[in-house]
Design an enzyme around this catalytic site. Structure first.
Site, short mmCIF file in Angstrom:
data_model
loop_
_atom_site.label_atom_id
_atom_site.label_comp_id
_atom_site.label_asym_id
_atom_site.label_seq_id
_atom_site.Cartn_x
_atom_site.Cartn_y
_atom_site.Cartn_z
N HIS A 222 17.42 24.58 2.83
CA HIS A 222 16.74 23.76 3.83
C HIS A 222 16.93 22.26 3.58
O HIS A 222 16.15 21.42 4.04
CB HIS A 222 15.23 24.12 3.93
CG HIS A 222 15.01 25.48 4.54
ND1 HIS A 222 13.78 26.01 4.80
CD2 HIS A 222 15.90 26.43 4.94
CE1 HIS A 222 13.91 27.21 5.33
NE2 HIS A 222 15.18 27.50 5.42
N TYR B 106 16.69 21.36 9.53
CA TYR B 106 15.52 20.93 8.74
C TYR B 106 15.54 19.45 8.39
O TYR B 106 14.51 18.88 8.05
CB TYR B 106 15.42 21.75 7.44
CG TYR B 106 14.80 23.10 7.68
CD1 TYR B 106 13.43 23.28 7.59
CD2 TYR B 106 15.59 24.20 8.03
CE1 TYR B 106 12.85 24.51 7.84
CE2 TYR B 106 15.01 25.43 8.28
CZ TYR B 106 13.64 25.59 8.18
OH TYR B 106 13.08 26.81 8.43
#
Ligand code: G6P
Length: 439
Positions: free
Chosen positions: A203, A257
């Site tokens: 992420h 993200y």
């Protein structure tokens, strides 16, 4: 591995995502002959396990394949002689995720499942449980690969590789495959022809180069992504458009993200709106889950319902099944995985976990060399790595100081006093799942 067929154990088998995994196994049966799939859950998850398990059985029956589905609440019994163990658990269920999202937002900070304070608390609750599971694996099926999807996947893998005796551990995430599919669709080429040099952390992943049949296409992708309708995102992240000049300057492809880090203000504003409406992502997912389980109960349903694609984890089964298949067949193809760095990213320590392209062999992933990260992204990645290492430390020791420090290292937490308020409130809210902090 037993040539009669493979035994897979899925811990957290009652997850609403399981039908996707079962579909993936059915699709690949020719190269991945699974003999037994054990879906394991805890007493609290019994009802969901039965609903999902019966759907899995109907899916297999429809396929006509000789895969046996077993449902079990006894993890130790299930683990015996497993070849692969996949973990997809949520300690504290969705109610804990709601707290991870709502408490930081109440204090004016991003509330997210795997980033910021929410991500830290998910790690604190999850790591001890995964370490326990790894202990059982080491005892009951030491040759098995542990393939972890449980979030925060990077930190969980880091904790397992550092603190567990069982070292056959790989962390997986659907972000790389989603980015590859989306970029292929932007370029209007087959995903098979797209090769992205990925580098970073879970992420916190960048596409550093994109090759299509040997020609770099990163500039074309940046150009395409600069238009509002071509936003690469996932169902769980608002597709706020990237700024063209920013992308041009960065010369790398940020993951969905990264919006939390480069567009913090706009993301926070959106999240606060959702907070006020009682519609944070976890609250929306809770409704979606309820609908999914209603569908799963239908005795005539014997396929993965398309409604599952409303979830952010879409395509996770491709990632998981491709990995299991390549280990089983010693395929030596390239996949993007969370594994020990071993020098692949020279600007990060060798013994920490990174998300990079790897050659997948029977003996596990071999990370491919990236070199140092570009200076433009190196600082943020290193900062997140410090946060991750400090969080893992806090999860294992139950140290209040380490937890506070981890929060203050995280760029999404912008004030030390508020960090303390958030920490105290979240420790109290998640008390039942954090024995290491209270004993
Ligand atoms: C993304 C992430 C996964 C995460 C999922 C959440 O796909 O890569 O790690 O689990 O989103 O989706 P949800 O539908 O639960 O918000």
């Amino acid at each position: 591995m037993d040539k009669k067929g493979i035994k897979i154990v899925t811990i957290g088998g009652g997850s609403s995502y399981t039908p996707e995994f079962v579909e993936g196994l059915i699709k690949r049966y020719d190269e991945l002959p699974v003999r037994e799939l054990w879906l394991v859950d805890i007493e609290n998850g019994k009802e969901k396990l039965e609903i999902v398990g019966h759907l899995a059985k109907r899916m297999v029956e429809r396929s006509g394949l000789p895969i046996q589905i077993h449902l079990s609440l006894d993890r130790k019994e299930a683990l015996k002689n497993a070849d692969f163990v996949t973990t997809q658990i949520r300690v504290g269920l969705l109610d804990a995720r709601i707290k991870d999202e709502r408490i930081p937002l109440k204090h004016g900070m991003i509330g997210q499942e795997t980033n910021g304070a929410g991500g830290m608390f998910k790690a604190l609750r999850t790591i001890p449980v995964l370490l326990d599971i790894a202990k059982d694996i080491q005892r009951l099926c030491p040759k098995a690969w542990l393939i972890n999807f449980t979030n925060p996947a990077g930190m969980v893998t880091e904790a397992l590789l550092k603190h567990s005796e069982h070292k056959k551990v790989i962390g997986v995430c659907n972000v790389p495959i989603n980015m590859t599919y989306s970029i292929a669709s932007l370029l209007q080429v087959d995903p098979e022809d797209v090769h992205i040099t990925f580098g970073g952390l879970n992420h916190m992943l960048y596409g550093l180069d994109i090759q299509v049949n040997g020609v770099s296409k990163i500039k074309d992708v940046i150009e395409l992504m600069s238009s509002a309708e071509n936003q690469l995102s996932m169902k769980n992240i608002a597709p706020l458009p990237w700024d063209k000049d920013f992308l041009n300057a960065l010369q790398a492809i940020p993951s969905p993200y990264h919006r939390y880090y480069y567009k913090t203000e706009a993301m926070l504003k959106k999240e606060i709106l959702e907070f006020n409406q009682g519609k944070t992502r976890a609250e929306v997912v809770k409704e979606t889950e309820a609908e999914l389980f209603e569908l799963y109960k239908d005795k005539h349903l014997d396929i993965k319902p398309p409604q599952l694609e409303k979830r952010g984890g879409a395509y996770y089964s491709d990632t998981a099944c491709n990995l299991i298949s390549s280990i089983y067949t010693d395929k030596r193809d390239i996949q993007t995985l969370n594994t020990k760095n071993n020098g692949a990213i020279s600007s990060l320590p060798d013994d920490t976990v990174v998300e990079v392209n790897c050659i997948v062999t029977r003996n596990g992933p071999i990370p491919l060399s990236v070199g140092p990260l570009p200076i433009s992204v190196q600082g943020l990645v290193q900062q997140i790595k410090s946060f991750e290492l400090t969080t893992v430390d806090a999860a294992v020791t139950g140290s209040y100081d380490k937890a506070l420090l981890a929060l203050c290292i995280n760029p999404l937490i912008t004030d030390d006093k508020k960090a303390k308020l958030i920490l105290d409130e979240m420790l109290e809210a998640h008390k039942d799942y954090l024995p290491q902090f209270f004993n």
